[in-house]
Design an enzyme around this catalytic site. Structure first.
Site, mmCIF file in Angstrom:
data_model
loop_
_atom_site.group_PDB
_atom_site.id
_atom_site.type_symbol
_atom_site.label_atom_id
_atom_site.label_comp_id
_atom_site.label_asym_id
_atom_site.label_seq_id
_atom_site.Cartn_x
_atom_site.Cartn_y
_atom_site.Cartn_z
ATOM 1 N N LYS A 1 0.849 -1.203 0.183
ATOM 2 C CA LYS A 1 0.149 -0.007 -0.190
ATOM 3 C C LYS A 1 0.928 1.270 -0.049
ATOM 4 O O LYS A 1 1.864 1.080 0.429
ATOM 5 C CB LYS A 1 -0.995 -0.024 1.193
ATOM 6 C CG LYS A 1 -2.217 0.880 0.964
ATOM 7 C CD LYS A 1 -3.211 -0.122 0.577
ATOM 8 C CE LYS A 1 -4.507 0.565 0.270
ATOM 9 N NZ LYS A 1 -5.658 -0.223 -0.256
ATOM 10 N N TYR B 1 -24.337 1.275 -5.270
ATOM 11 C CA TYR B 1 -25.593 1.476 -6.327
ATOM 12 C C TYR B 1 -25.367 0.246 -7.654
ATOM 13 O O TYR B 1 -26.492 -0.480 -7.902
ATOM 14 C CB TYR B 1 -25.300 2.768 -7.053
ATOM 15 C CG TYR B 1 -25.898 3.036 -8.467
ATOM 16 C CD1 TYR B 1 -27.261 2.938 -8.557
ATOM 17 C CD2 TYR B 1 -25.181 2.983 -9.637
ATOM 18 C CE1 TYR B 1 -27.996 3.269 -9.707
ATOM 19 C CE2 TYR B 1 -25.911 3.228 -10.594
ATOM 20 C CZ TYR B 1 -27.510 3.316 -10.942
ATOM 21 O OH TYR B 1 -28.059 3.439 -12.175
#
Ligand code: NAD
Length: 366
Positions: A92, A198
């Site tokens: 990361k 969504y």
């Protein structure tokens, strides 16, 4: 594992002790005065392949906060890659957001050069605070970047694959916990209808599920009403909705003593990272008879897509790999239900066994 909040770099060897407790790895730091770049790359482990993980651009208060965030998140990426059977390690990067106005292009140009200097041990990607446009800038200076606009049909946005993976994970959990193969009439409660929530709602609607949703953005919930006939509740009422599946797709740490007491769904399966406020909440859910699908297993679709596209897989191969999240969730939850074990513990054990199968460095990290 020590808590990051209690760590201080002025403490005796705290950085190394924290890294060792996580099974790290490497830490690379870059400063570039011209652009204002202050960046950290944490590489947790490369036993299974180069470390792939996103680049977080965030307004960190302290250097410690940035370093420990990078290290904690990198470990999570190792486990996510391993549980998804990817030939990747975990890494990361974080960029400490410069104060005031700054030249974003120059910042990501310098970051791209930094990534290139690491020679492919770390592959970067989009994450909180960074964008596909930023990754396009990075790509001018290094090939060690996934999720650029040239990479995928979703314009480099991994959220579609994440949503597809969560949908598969919900199907697997419903099969095991509720003994149902189809989702017709199943009531799914979605917290957060953003980039993942969504498209997840779309998959569920198309599969015949009934939806209740919430979001702090009214525009975001309204399109779920218009397109999927969803019911909307206020964000603070979402935990009281009587449904079959709760899908947290907003922020982390939503499952704590209070919300677990409120929830009545038999399954919790959503995209949000770090859903358990504390690790012990996995056991609390198990004791309550709730099947919790570990977040890093079910939300791996974006990583799978980034990895597959980086490796030049055909889009159909990418899709097949994301669809395989069904099998990963099935394997873990089946084992957890059969042994009355917290699914998060089962997932961690499987991932650690894969990461350290060829390495003697097992004790601290597993
Ligand atoms: P997003 O920001 O697009 O969507 C999050 C939504 O949650 C937003 O619409 C926001 O308004 C809403 N929200 C914020 N606070 C809320 C609250 N208190 N109650 C209800 N809604 C609230 O983010 P995303 O990309 O859809 O990601 C959602 C979650 O999934 C995050 O935790 C993210 O870390 C995780 N995740 C995302 C991906 C990915 O591919 N996007 C991959 C892995 C994990």
């Amino acid at each position: 594992m020590p808590k990051t909040s209690t760590l201080n770099l002025s403490n005796n060897l705290a950085l190394f002790q924290y890294g060792e407790s996580l099974g790290h790895g490497e830490l690379h730091v870059k400063m570039d005065q011209a652009s204002g770049l202050r960046a950290i790359v944490a590489i947790h482990n490369t036993n299974l392949g180069p470390a792939l993980g996103g680049c977080r651009l965030y307004d960190y208060d302290t250097t410690e906060g940035a370093i420990f965030d990078a290290m904690r998140l990198a470990r999570g990426m190792s486990y996510k890659a391993a549980i998804s059977n990817l030939a990747l390690g975990g890494g990361k990067s974080v960029i400490i957001k410069p104060k005031g106005d700054f030249d974003r292009v120059a910042l990501f140009e310098a970051f791209g050069k930094f990534i290139n200097e690491l020679g492919g041990r770390y592959i970067t990607a989009v994450d909180s605070g960074s964008t596909i446009d930023d990754m396009d800038i990075v790509q001018r200076y290094t090939s060690y970047v996934a999720t650029t606009s040239s990479h995928s049909e979703g314009g480099g946005d991994p959220s579609y694959s994440t949503a597809l993976g969560v949908f598969q994970g919900i199907r697997a959990a419903v099969k095991l916990k509720l003994n149902r193969c189809d989702l017709t009439g199943l009531h799914v409660v979605i917290q957060g209808t953003g980039h993942v929530g969504y498209p997840l709602a779309r998959h569920l609607h198309e599969a015949g599920a009934r939806l209740t949703v919430c979001d702090i953005s009214l525009a975001s919930t309204q399109r779920c009403v218009d397109e999927f006939g969803a019911t909307v509740v206020a964000p603070d009422a979402i935990f009281d909705v009587q449904g079959d599946v709760f899908a947290p797709c907003a922020m982390g740490a939503v499952l704590d003593d209070q919300t677990i007491a409120q929830l009545s769904t038999k399954i919790i399966a959503g995209s949000a990272n770090n859903q358990l406020a504390e690790a012990r909440h996995g056991k609390v859910l198990m004791q309550k008879g709730v099947l919790y699908v570990p977040d890093y297993v079910i939300n791996a679709g974006g990583l799978i897509e980034a990895a597959a596209i980086y490796q030049n897989d055909h889009p159909e191969q990418v899709r097949q790999k994301v669809l395989a999240i069904y099998d990963a969730v099935h394997e873990i939850t089946e084992q957890a239900l059969a042994t009355h074990t917290d699914p998060a513990e089962v997932a961690d054990a499987i991932a650690a066994a894969r990461i350290y199968a060829t390495s003697p460095l097992t004790a601290a990290a597993a």
